[in-house]
Scaffold this active site. Structure first.
Site, PDB file in Angstrom:
ATOM      1  CD  GLU A   1      -2.581   1.042   2.521  1.00  0.00           C
ATOM      2  OE1 GLU A   1      -3.676   1.884   2.962  1.00  0.00           O
ATOM      3  OE2 GLU A   1      -2.302   0.254   3.522  1.00  0.00           O
TER       4      GLU A   1
ATOM      5  CB  CYS B   1      -4.547  -2.262   4.011  1.00  0.00           C
ATOM      6  SG  CYS B   1      -3.416  -1.887   5.565  1.00  0.00           S
TER       7      CYS B   1
ATOM      8  CE  LYS C   1      -7.079   1.203   4.136  1.00  0.00           C
ATOM      9  NZ  LYS C   1      -5.863   1.378   4.451  1.00  0.00           N
TER      10      LYS C   1
END
Length: 263
Positions: A42, A146, A112
């Site tokens: 990331e 993540c 995200k």
């Protein structure tokens, strides 16, 4: 069979040239070993430091960084997943991931949805779009980032759209060993897909990273796992349906019932 490579490494915050050179070197090694795809951590090209990125990174440089990463894929003849900030026309900063093919052409992007911790929430805004799925070398492939993978709903959204491979750039700090060792394996098993999870190593802007990148099989087993330092992992992707279907979780879902339960 498709050979997958996962890059675990230490980035230099805001040193784009050094970080892209590290990606280029990993891409060259992975391609030489026969890998068709390289997954990177990331925000690796700019380093993981949310508040510094927001304060010091010029958004005008982002298109050229994306071009450089696409050229790394093209030059090495390997598909690449990279993660960078993106800025919307309204000025909102997002954390994104992008899959480009071996010619540097974009196949899939994702922003995200679940931001972790006060610094991410101060620097970025959460996205809302569900994970997309594309056909990559005959494998139905999706992306999350993540903290997203720690929510079963995010991975299930990809699985019910037919994903067989989930690629997860991450920036996981020390002290969260259960994520790669328990949660990633559970997500793979309960959704009958392969999950590749690429983390940072070392320290960046005061954050000590766990390392511990993994590639988990559809039966919940580990195909590859890293230690704490820089490493390049490799695993052959299982054939679709080869494992993990002893219990028909996806076939036995009852979404209408769950909706009646409320959230």
């Amino acid at each position: 069979m498709v050979l997958l490579a996962v890059m675990q490494a230490n980035a230099a915050v805001l040193d784009v040239d050094a970080n892209c050179a590290a990606v280029d070197a990993a891409a060259g090694r992975a391609a030489a070993a026969g890998a068709r795809l390289l997954l990177t951590p990331e925000l690796f090209p700019v380093g993981y430091a949310p508040l510094r990125l927001r304060a010091e990174l010029d958004p005008a440089t982002l298109p050229s960084i994306r071009t450089a990463l696409a050229e790394i894929a093209r030059r090495n003849g390997i598909a690449l997943v990279y993660s960078l900030p993106a800025v919307t026309p309204a000025g909102a900063w997002l954390i994104t991931a992008t899959l480009v093919d071996q010619n540097g052409e974009e196949l899939l992007s994702y922003a995200k949805v679940h931001l972790f911790g006060p610094e991410e929430r101060q620097a970025f805004v959460p996205a809302a779009a569900s994970p997309g799925v594309v056909d990559f070398l005959g494998v139905r492939t999706s992306l999350v980032i993540c903290y997203d993978v720690e929510f079963p709903e995010a991975v299930r959204a990809a699985a019910v759209r037919g994903a067989e491979l989930l690629l997860v750039p991450t920036a996981l700090a020390e002290g969260f060993d259960a994520v790669p060792q328990v949660l990633i394996r559970a997500r793979a098993l309960e959704n009958h897909l392969t999950v590749a999870y690429a983390n940072h190593s070392g320290t960046e802007d005061g954050c000590d990273f766990l390392g511990g990148s993994v590639i988990a099989a559809p039966d919940g087993g580990l195909l590859a796992e890293a230690g704490t330092g820089a490493e390049l992992l490799f695993a052959e992707l299982p054939e679709p349906g080869a494992a993990g279907h002893e219990v028909a979780y996806l076939d036995d879902l009852r979404p209408e019932l769950y909706r009646s339960w409320g959230s």
